[in-house]
Scaffold this active site. Structure first.
Site, PDB file in Angstrom:
ATOM      1  N   SER A  93       0.805  -1.218   0.000  1.00  0.00           N
ATOM      2  CA  SER A  93       0.000   0.000   0.000  1.00  0.00           C
ATOM      3  C   SER A  93       0.835   1.264   0.000  1.00  0.00           C
ATOM      4  CB  SER A  93      -0.945   0.007   1.207  1.00  0.00           C
ATOM      5  OG  SER A  93      -0.224  -0.140   2.420  1.00  0.00           O
ATOM      6  N   ASP A 144      -6.071   7.225   9.015  1.00  0.00           N
ATOM      7  CA  ASP A 144      -6.188   5.879   9.580  1.00  0.00           C
ATOM      8  C   ASP A 144      -5.090   5.560  10.586  1.00  0.00           C
ATOM      9  OD1 ASP A 144      -3.935   5.411   8.000  1.00  0.00           O
ATOM     10  OD2 ASP A 144      -4.909   3.988   6.670  1.00  0.00           O
ATOM     11  N   HIS A 177      -1.230   4.379   7.467  1.00  0.00           N
ATOM     12  CA  HIS A 177      -0.567   4.755   6.211  1.00  0.00           C
ATOM     13  C   HIS A 177      -0.023   6.178   6.293  1.00  0.00           C
ATOM     14  CE1 HIS A 177      -3.257   1.439   4.871  1.00  0.00           C
ATOM     15  NE2 HIS A 177      -2.179   1.110   4.183  1.00  0.00           N
TER      16      HIS A 177
END
Length: 198
Positions: free
Chosen positions: A9, A169, A172
């Site tokens: 990611s 979040d 990340h």
């Protein structure tokens, strides 16, 4: 210069609200500022582990790749993939990219202890496990002919001290966090690009 981003990611840019603030576009912009013409391709997938690199490498090689930037390891750590297993998979991916003629720059597993979800009592243990995983990855990358960019050494203290480097979040990177990671990766990527054109 065909620049390919592979991995998880972070390589895919999850957490940033604007594509131009993600790792691939930031590195491409850096290379363009140094005079390179860049064709950016992002093959990274959120949630990817080292076991997923083979498919990404196949796609990158099929489309053509000059410089591959691989960011991998966080999901291996969260899924308790043994270091030797993940490192061997990473070795094979780097070796395949090198056989295809690509320069390969790898950012190894981050220090997961800076993530706020990790309880304070476990942070020292998580940090030690993260460092050990990254060390085994580094050895594998070097054996396969790749270059390790020691991103975690540069960015870990900054992420630990500055919550704004995380996205909403809290896992990340934010746009600012991606700029820090890109800046740490850029010298190795620039060197790989220069070697490719030499």
């Amino acid at each position: 210069m065909r620049l390919c981003l592979l991995g998880d990611s972070i390589a895919a840019g999850v957490g940033s609200t604007r594509r131009e603030d993600t790792l691939g576009p930031l590195l491409a912009a850096h290379l363009r500022a140094k005079g390179h013409e860049v064709d950016l391709r992002v093959h990274a997938v959120s949630g990817a582990r080292s076991a997923d690199l083979r498919a990404q490498v196949g796609t990158a090689v099929a489309g053509g790749v000059d410089i591959a930037v691989v960011v991998i390891g966080a999901n291996d750590l969260t899924r308790f993939v043994p270091a030797q297993v993940g490192a061997q998979l990473l070795h094979d991916a780097v070796a395949d990219l090198r056989r295809a003629g690509a320069g390969v720059v790898v950012a190894t597993a981050p220090d997961m202890s800076v993530v706020t979800h990790v309880p304070p009592a476990l942070r020292d243990v998580v940090s030690a496990v993260s460092r050990d995983y990254a060390r085994v990855q580094q050895q594998a990358v070097i054996r396969a002919g790749g270059v390790v960019a020691h991103v975690e050494r540069v960015v870990t203290p900054r992420f630990a001290a500055d919550p704004s480097l995380f996205a909403a979040d809290r896992f990340h990177p934010s746009a600012a966090g991606y700029r820090e990671i890109a800046a740490a990766l850029a010298p190795a990527v620039e060197e790989a690009a220069a070697a490719r054109q030499a």
